[in-house]
Enzyme design. Structure first.
Site, PDB file in Angstrom:
ATOM      1  N   GLY A 276       0.839  -1.193   0.000  1.00  0.00           N
ATOM      2  CA  GLY A 276       0.000   0.000   0.000  1.00  0.00           C
ATOM      3  C   GLY A 276       0.873   1.240   0.000  1.00  0.00           C
ATOM      4  CD  GLU A 277       3.658   2.325   3.406  1.00  0.00           C
ATOM      5  OE1 GLU A 277       4.700   2.759   2.867  1.00  0.00           O
ATOM      6  OE2 GLU A 277       3.671   1.624   4.439  1.00  0.00           O
TER       7      GLU A 277
END
EC number: 2.4.2.21
Length: 345
Positions: A311-312
Site C-alpha cells: 500500500g502507501e
C-alpha cells in the site's frame, strides 16, 4: 456529494498523436504500452509534447471500526505508529518517493490518535475512526461528504503548486476489509472472491475475516446505491482518495492508481463519473487476492506485477519511471525523417 466537472479528453488531437507516435523511428507498435501511455497522456494534456511536473504521492490515513472484530493482522494503533515512521522518513514509501522525485503529502483523515502540533501532516480529521459497520453505518452522509471534499481540496492545493501527476496511497488498519465490501457491492463479485490476507493473515485469519464481513453484508439494510454503500461501509481515507481522484480528473491531472484499496477507490469514483478512468494509469497488480479480479473487471492493464502488498502508493510510485519513459519517447525520439531512416515497415 460534492459535484465535479469531469469530461473525457477531447479526441480532436488523437490522430495527430497517433501519427506522431507512428512516425517515430521504430517499427509501429514496437514500444508497446509506452506508446499507449504516450497517447493517453497526450490526450489528457491536449498536446503532442506532454510534460510531467512535480509528482506528488498523497497518503490519506484513517482508522476503521471494523478493526475491533479482529479482521486485520495488525492492531489499530499501528495506523498512527506507521504515520510516525512516514514522518521520520523511514518507511517504504519514503525511500521510493525520494528515489523517484515525488513529494510525499500526509493527511490525517480520521486516525484514532492525537498528533502533537507542528508535524508535517495535514489535519483533515473528520472523526477518530469510523463506526463498526458490523453493527451500524460507519459514517453519516455528512461525514462522507466532508471526507470527499477534503480529498478534493488536498489535490487542488497540490495542483496549485504545479503538480500535474498524482498518485494516492493509504494507511488504515482493516482497510482491506472495507475495500472488499466496496468491491463486492459495486461489482457483484462474490464476497469470498474479494477477501484476502491483507497485511498478513493466515488461512484461519482470512476465514474469520470473511465470516465477519459476510455477517456485516447480511446485516446491511440499505438501498445498495454506490453512495449508500461507500457511506455505510465507509473508510475516511478511502473517501478522501475518491474525492482526490475526481478532483485530479477535473483538473486534467494524470492519476497513477496503486493497489487493491486505491483501485476500489477509483471503482467507486467511476460509478459517479465514468470519465475519471480516462485520466488513470494502473501502476501495478498487487498481491492481495482480490486485486487481479478487480483489475480484470475494470479492463485495466497494470504496468507492473511485483507481488507488492504494502500500500502507501508504493506500486504507483514504482511504476513512475515507465510513465516517464513514455513521455520521453514522444518528446525525444526522432521521426524517420529527422533520423534520415527509411520507413521500413
Amino acid at each position: 456529494m460534492k459535484t465535479f466537472n469531469i469530461k473525457s479528453p477531447d479526441q480532436a488531437i488523437r490522430q495527430a498523436l497517433i501519427d506522431r507516435i507512428d512516425n517515430l523511428a521504430k517499427p509501429e507498435g514496437s514500444l508497446g504500452m509506452l506508446e499507449e501511455l504516450a497517447l493517453q497522456i497526450g490526450l489528457i494534456q491536449q498536446t503532442l509534447s506532454p510534460r510531467l511536473r512535480n509528482p506528488h504521492n498523497i497518503i490519506f490515513a484513517a482508522d476503521h471500526g471494523i478493526a475491533d472484530e479482529g479482521v486485520s493482522f495488525s492492531p489499530k494503533e499501528v495506523t498512527w505508529q506507521v504515520i510516525n515512521n512516514f514522518l521520520g522518513g523511514g518507511a517504504g514509501i519514503n525511500f521510493l518517493c525520494r528515489q523517484h522525485g515525488f513529494e510525499l503529502v500526509l493527511v490525517d483523515g480520521g486516525i484514532d490518535f492525537d498528533f502533537p502540533e507542528g508535524l508535517d501532516i495535514i489535519d483533515r480529521k473528520v472523526r477518530k475512526g469510523t463506526r463498526n459497520y458490523l453493527y451500524e453505518a460507519a459514517l453519516t452522509g455528512e461525514e462522507m461528504e466532508q471526507a470527499v471534499t477534503a480529498g478534493a481540496e488536498v489535490v487542488s492545493d497540490c495542483h496549485h503548486r504545479g503538480c500535474n501527476v498524482v498518485s494516492f496511497g493509504e494507511m488504515g488498519v482493516a482497510n482491506t476489509s472495507t475495500s472488499s465490501m466496496w468491491m463486492s457491492f459495486l461489482t457483484g463479485i462474490d464476497l469470498k472472491d474479494c477477501v484476502g490476507a491483507g497485511s498478513g493473515l493466515d488461512s484461519e485469519g482470512v476465514r474469520h475475516k470473511y465470516n465477519i464481513l459476510k455477517q456485516a453484508k447480511e446485516n446491511y439494510k440499505g438501498n445498495g446505491s454506490t453512495e449508500d454503500v461507500i457511506t455505510y461501509f465507509g473508510g475516511l481515507e478511502m473517501l478522501m482518495a475518491v474525492g482526490g481522484m475526481l478532483q485530479a480528473a477535473e483538473l486534467g491531472m494524470l492519476i497513477i492508481v496503486d493497489g487493491f484499496i486505491m483501485t476500489n477507490c477509483l471503482l467507486a469514483a467511476s460509478q459517479f463519473y465514468p470519465e475519471v478512468c480516462d485520466y488513470a494509469v494502473f501502476g501495478h497488480c498487487g498481491d492481495e487476492s482480490g486485486h487481479a479480479r478487480l483489475l480484470e473487471y475494470m479492463k485495466a492493464k497494470p504496468l507492473l506485477n511485483l507481488g507488492l502488498r504494502l500500500g502507501e502508493g508504493s506500486g504507483a510510485v514504482c511504476s513512475y519511471p515507465i510513465i516517464v519513459s513514455a513521455v520521453s519517447m514522444i518528446n525525444e525520439m526522432h521521426t524517420f525523417a529527422q533520423a534520415a531512416v527509411t520507413k521500413y515497415f
